[in-house]
Write a protein that holds these residues in place. Structure first.
Motif, short mmCIF file in Angstrom:
data_model
loop_
_atom_site.label_atom_id
_atom_site.label_comp_id
_atom_site.label_asym_id
_atom_site.label_seq_id
_atom_site.Cartn_x
_atom_site.Cartn_y
_atom_site.Cartn_z
N ASP A 124 -4.57 -1.07 2.54
CA ASP A 124 -4.41 -2.45 2.07
C ASP A 124 -3.19 -3.12 2.70
O ASP A 124 -3.23 -4.29 3.08
CB ASP A 124 -4.29 -2.48 0.55
N ALA A 125 -2.09 -2.38 2.80
CA ALA A 125 -0.87 -2.94 3.37
C ALA A 125 -1.08 -3.32 4.83
O ALA A 125 -0.64 -4.39 5.29
CB ALA A 125 0.28 -1.94 3.25
N MET A 126 -1.77 -2.47 5.57
CA MET A 126 -1.98 -2.74 6.99
C MET A 126 -2.90 -3.95 7.19
O MET A 126 -2.64 -4.81 8.05
CB MET A 126 -2.56 -1.51 7.68
N VAL A 127 -3.96 -4.03 6.41
CA VAL A 127 -4.88 -5.17 6.53
C VAL A 127 -4.18 -6.46 6.12
O VAL A 127 -4.33 -7.51 6.76
CB VAL A 127 -6.15 -4.93 5.68
N ALA A 128 -3.38 -6.39 5.06
CA ALA A 128 -2.70 -7.59 4.56
C ALA A 128 -1.75 -8.18 5.58
O ALA A 128 -1.68 -9.40 5.75
CB ALA A 128 -1.96 -7.26 3.26
N VAL A 129 -1.01 -7.35 6.27
CA VAL A 129 0.02 -7.86 7.18
C VAL A 129 -0.49 -8.08 8.59
O VAL A 129 0.00 -8.94 9.32
CB VAL A 129 1.24 -6.92 7.20
N LEU A 235 2.11 8.84 0.42
CA LEU A 235 2.84 7.58 0.57
C LEU A 235 2.79 6.73 -0.70
O LEU A 235 1.73 6.54 -1.29
CB LEU A 235 2.26 6.76 1.73
N SER A 236 3.95 6.21 -1.08
CA SER A 236 4.00 5.27 -2.20
C SER A 236 3.75 3.85 -1.68
O SER A 236 3.67 3.62 -0.46
CB SER A 236 5.37 5.33 -2.87
N THR A 237 3.64 2.90 -2.59
CA THR A 237 3.41 1.51 -2.19
C THR A 237 4.57 0.99 -1.34
O THR A 237 4.36 0.33 -0.31
CB THR A 237 3.22 0.62 -3.42
N ALA A 238 5.80 1.28 -1.74
CA ALA A 238 6.97 0.81 -0.99
C ALA A 238 7.03 1.46 0.39
O ALA A 238 7.34 0.80 1.40
CB ALA A 238 8.25 1.12 -1.77
N GLU A 239 6.74 2.76 0.46
CA GLU A 239 6.75 3.45 1.75
C GLU A 239 5.65 2.93 2.66
O GLU A 239 5.86 2.75 3.87
CB GLU A 239 6.61 4.96 1.52
N ALA A 240 4.47 2.67 2.09
CA ALA A 240 3.37 2.12 2.88
C ALA A 240 3.74 0.75 3.43
O ALA A 240 3.40 0.40 4.58
CB ALA A 240 2.10 2.03 2.04
N ALA A 241 4.46 -0.04 2.63
CA ALA A 241 4.89 -1.37 3.09
C ALA A 241 5.88 -1.26 4.25
O ALA A 241 5.84 -2.05 5.20
CB ALA A 241 5.50 -2.14 1.93
N ILE A 242 6.77 -0.28 4.19
CA ILE A 242 7.73 -0.08 5.28
C ILE A 242 7.00 0.29 6.56
O ILE A 242 7.27 -0.26 7.64
CB ILE A 242 8.76 1.01 4.90
N ILE A 243 6.05 1.22 6.48
CA ILE A 243 5.32 1.66 7.67
C ILE A 243 4.47 0.52 8.23
O ILE A 243 4.44 0.28 9.44
CB ILE A 243 4.44 2.88 7.34
N LEU A 270 4.81 -6.67 1.04
CA LEU A 270 4.45 -6.63 -0.38
C LEU A 270 4.02 -8.01 -0.89
O LEU A 270 3.08 -8.13 -1.68
CB LEU A 270 5.63 -6.11 -1.20
N GLN A 271 4.71 -9.05 -0.44
CA GLN A 271 4.35 -10.40 -0.84
C GLN A 271 2.95 -10.77 -0.35
O GLN A 271 2.15 -11.38 -1.08
CB GLN A 271 5.38 -11.39 -0.29
N LEU A 272 2.63 -10.40 0.89
CA LEU A 272 1.30 -10.66 1.43
C LEU A 272 0.23 -9.88 0.66
O LEU A 272 -0.88 -10.39 0.42
CB LEU A 272 1.26 -10.31 2.91
N MET A 273 0.53 -8.65 0.30
CA MET A 273 -0.43 -7.85 -0.48
C MET A 273 -0.70 -8.49 -1.83
O MET A 273 -1.85 -8.51 -2.30
CB MET A 273 0.11 -6.42 -0.66
N GLN A 274 0.33 -9.05 -2.46
CA GLN A 274 0.14 -9.73 -3.74
C GLN A 274 -0.70 -10.99 -3.57
O GLN A 274 -1.63 -11.25 -4.35
CB GLN A 274 1.49 -10.09 -4.36
#
Length: 747
Positions: A124-129, A235-243, A270-274
């Motif tokens: 989700d993080a990768m698609v969002a950003v 991976l946690s949500t914060a770690e996934a966001a960093i990567i 994280l903002q984009l994911m929200q």
């Protein structure tokens, strides 16, 4: 009567019918001829229909051609399992000059994760950003494509015209990073072919396992292990966001290089994911600062060198993807000594850089800053800073080539050139001295007069000749080092002096071999050229040695012959020292990246001390070499006539009106008989700077002087010149040291 009335009635009816028809035609025609122009048979309407038909036809043809291209591309694509098995990137093993390993670059360890094994938060993080419409487009995002077109016309960088995830995968696997229209077109075709052949899940799996995250990490598992010391499955949500945030610029957002930048980028993710509904508002407020990063132990100052040298392989090598070994010129011991010398001597809050060359141009050590992990900006090769008085090397080279010698008398006196009035660092003038002393104590007024006499364009040409590649000003203040230069270029110039005036080309790669031992590149000695005559190189070496022995560079002494020059810019913003000994040439710069002043920074202090600390180690196993400072002047320099000014073109070198070096025997006769030195601005009287040269026309020296110079008696009928005052006695630096007056301190 009946018949006549009947005929009249019929005639009236026909007239009324014709009138009605005319009214009907006028009504339906919309105004007679005016309505005809706006009808369907107008030229505009006909061209509009034609353009529409042609446009539609071309669009259909384009779609057909594109479809055929995509079909062929899809047919030629490797299978999904073949793509999984392909190597992510080339592994490069870098070796020092002794063969020891200094760094290994390429893919670091990481396992392949199937789509179901990859955490949903990572996908989700990768698609969002990177590609919010990933699940709905066909490989190329029409909205992003339109944005890119608009951006190309408007230059508005806020418009999102970046590639989709599928396009990035196509580029990473099949193409290069050249930003050309041809490459973008092929990227789009391959992206649509990938979408045709593979599912969205397969494309995302390939992408997340192959994309580069920096630090040698290809794929999310490698990145997770590199940055967080655990597999990507945890991976946690914060770690996934960093990567996920690293893909845009791995070097800029790497958590091992800039934690603040990495955290800031993760918050954007994280903002984009929200916003796109992947996480809640509370999840988006996760504390990214609390993420524990793996401590980096493999980074050190040698990375400044590898960052500089490895990009050159794109030019040196044929295209190859197999593992290679790069044998470099770096000396491990010298690199460690250079790092320690810079760290130990750089003032608090200041950066430092050092580069050292062997006599053949091989780079022995390179330090681009005090801490590579803190900042990987290479100040030895990229930073443009003012060299201060170290630039006087080129001023005095031009003066020596113009006819001066180290023993010539000059006058340290206030001077104004085109409204510019240089001052000495001591704030006073010492009067008549010799050229050697003026250079050793870095007298600004003498350098200004010399530059004005030979021409500032000539000084600039001399700097170009010795390898300065940055822009050079020709304003009078240029003689004091106002033009910004690179430390590597200045060190190269001094190395050419060490090589007795022969050109030196810095290099860092000795050879490159494949894993099987095949040599695919070997450094060849470049063609060299004589930059200045031997006697000019000897003269400037004399001056440089004196600057270290008795002048501003005393702190650079190491117990054997050293030649060098200090430099300090206004308000102590930059400190320079460049010098050589026993075939090793080293340049040191210190200062702040924000160009603020550094209290107490002078070229003769911290930079000279760092130079000495490094050079004691660098030359410890080399034999002591004495400098060749004996002036073997050519015969034309000893002639008492005009040949003293011109020289013999068949014997030595000549400088044309633009300050360019003309090789022996290639000078054409000058019908005007003018001096070969360009004149800029107001010229100071030559006798003001050179008291030993008379200003009156006629014989330039007395018979007694000519007899001493030529070693023979003049003919008895030689005309006698006017009486001439005796030439001033040359004052050596050693003699000046015994005088009660202290020479001005260097800067």
């Amino acid at each position: 009567m009946g018949k006549r009335g009947s005929r009249r009635a019929a005639s009236e009816r026909r007239s009324q019918e014709q009138s009605g028809k005319r009214r009907s035609r006028r009504s339906s025609g919309g105004g007679g001829r005016g309505g005809g122009k706006g009808g369907g048979n107008s030229p505009f309407a006909r061209w509009a229909r034609r353009l529409l038909l042609w446009g539609t036809g071309l669009a259909v043809l384009g779609i057909v051609v594109l479809g055929i291209a995509v079909a062929f591309a899809a047919k030629s694509l490797p299978s999904y399992y073949q793509l999984k098995a392909t190597q992510n990137a080339q592994t490069i093993l870098v070796r020092a000059r002794d063969g020891s390993e200094i760094v290994e670059l390429g893919p670091s360890f990481g396992e392949w994760l199937d789509h179901d094994e990859i955490p949903a938060t990572m996908k989700d993080a990768m698609v969002a950003v990177e590609d919010r419409r990933f699940y709905s487009h066909f490989g190329v995002d029409p909205i992003r494509l339109t944005g890119a077109i608009v951006e190309s016309f408007t230059g508005d960088k806020r418009i999102g015209g970046t590639s989709t995830i599928t396009q990035q995968l196509a580029r990473n696997v099949f193409l290069n990073n050249n930003r050309t229209f041809d490459r973008k077109l092929r990227e789009a075709v391959l992206a649509m072919a990938l979408e045709w052949k593979f599912s969205k899940e397969q494309i995302l799996e390939l992408y997340l396992n192959k994309v580069y995250f920096g630090g040698g990490a290809y794929g999310i598992d490698s990145a997770s292990r590199n940055f967080f010391s655990h597999p990507a499955t945890r991976l946690s949500t914060a770690e996934a966001a960093i990567i996920a945030g690293l893909v845009k610029a791995p070097s800029s957002y790497s958590p091992t290089a800039d934690v603040d930048a990495a955290v800031g980028r993760a918050r954007v993710v994280l903002q984009l994911m929200q916003e796109q509904g992947y996480i809640t508002a509370s999840q988006a407020k996760v504390d990214v600062d609390s993420v524990k990063l793996k401590k980096s132990t493999g980074q050190n100052s040698v990375r400044y060198f590898t960052d500089w040298v490895l990009p050159q392989l794109d030019i040196l090598l044929p295209e190859t993807f197999e593992p290679i070994e790069v044998w470099t010129t770096i000396d491990v011991g010298m690199q460690q000594a250079a790092t320690a010398a810079v760290k130990a001597n750089a003032p608090k809050g200041a950066q430092g850089a050092l580069v050292s060359l062997d006599r053949d141009g091989a780079i022995l050590a390179m330090v681009g800053g005090t801490d590579y992990v803190e900042t990987n900006y290479n100040r030895a090769t990229n930073a443009m800073r003012q060299p201060g008085s170290a630039w006087k090397l080129f001023v005095y080279l031009a003066a020596l080539e113009a006819g001066y010698t180290p023993d010539d008398r000059v006058v340290d006196t206030p001077v104004t050139i085109n409204g510019w009035s240089p001052r000495n660092s001591s704030g006073r003038n010492v009067g008549e001295i010799d050229l050697r002393t003026a250079f050793a104590y870095s007298i600004n007024t003498v350098a200004a007069q010399l530059g004005n006499e030979v021409g500032f364009g000539t000084v600039a040409s001399m700097a170009r000749r010795f390898g300065i590649t940055s822009p050079i000003s020709t304003y009078p203040s240029m003689v004091l080092g106002s033009s910004e230069v690179r430390l590597l270029d200045m060190t190269r110039a001094f190395a050419a002096v060490s090589a007795r005036g022969t050109s030196v080309e810095p290099f860092g790669v000795i050879k490159v071999t494949t894993a099987g031992g095949e040599t695919i590149y070997r450094h060849e000695k470049p063609r060299t050229s004589q930059l200045v005559p031997d006697y000019v190189a000897a003269g400037i070496t004399d001056l440089l040695q004196t600057a270290v022995n008795t002048g501003t560079g005393k702190a650079a002494q190491i117990g054997r012959p050293v030649a060098g020059k200090t430099g300090t810019t206004s308000s102590n913003k930059d400190g320079y020292f460049v010098g050589f000994s026993s075939g090793v040439t080293t340049g040191v710069w210190m200062g702040r990246d924000d160009n603020k002043r550094v209290p107490g920074l002078q070229g003769g202090r911290a930079p000279a001390q760092a130079f000495a600390a490094f050079m004691r180690y660098a030359v410890k196993d080399r034999p002591v070499e004495e400098f060749d400072t004996e002036l073997q002047l050519p015969e034309w320099r000893l002639e008492p006539d005009d040949e003293y000014l011109y020289g013999d073109p068949d014997d030595y070198y000549f400088i044309d009106e633009q300050g360019n070096l003309i090789e022996p025997g290639r000078r054409e006769a000058d019908p005007q008989g003018e001096l070969p030195f360009p004149v800029e601005g107001e010229q100071l009287p030559r006798e003001r700077l050179r008291p030993d040269l008379p200003s009156e026309a006629g014989q330039a020296a007395s018979d007694e002087f000519l007899e001493r110079a030529t070693g023979q008696d003049l003919p008895p009928d030689s005309p006698q010149p006017p009486a001439e005052p005796p030439m001033p006695r040359t004052v050596r630096p050693s003699e000046m040291a015994n005088e009660p007056r202290q020479p001005p301190p260097g800067y």
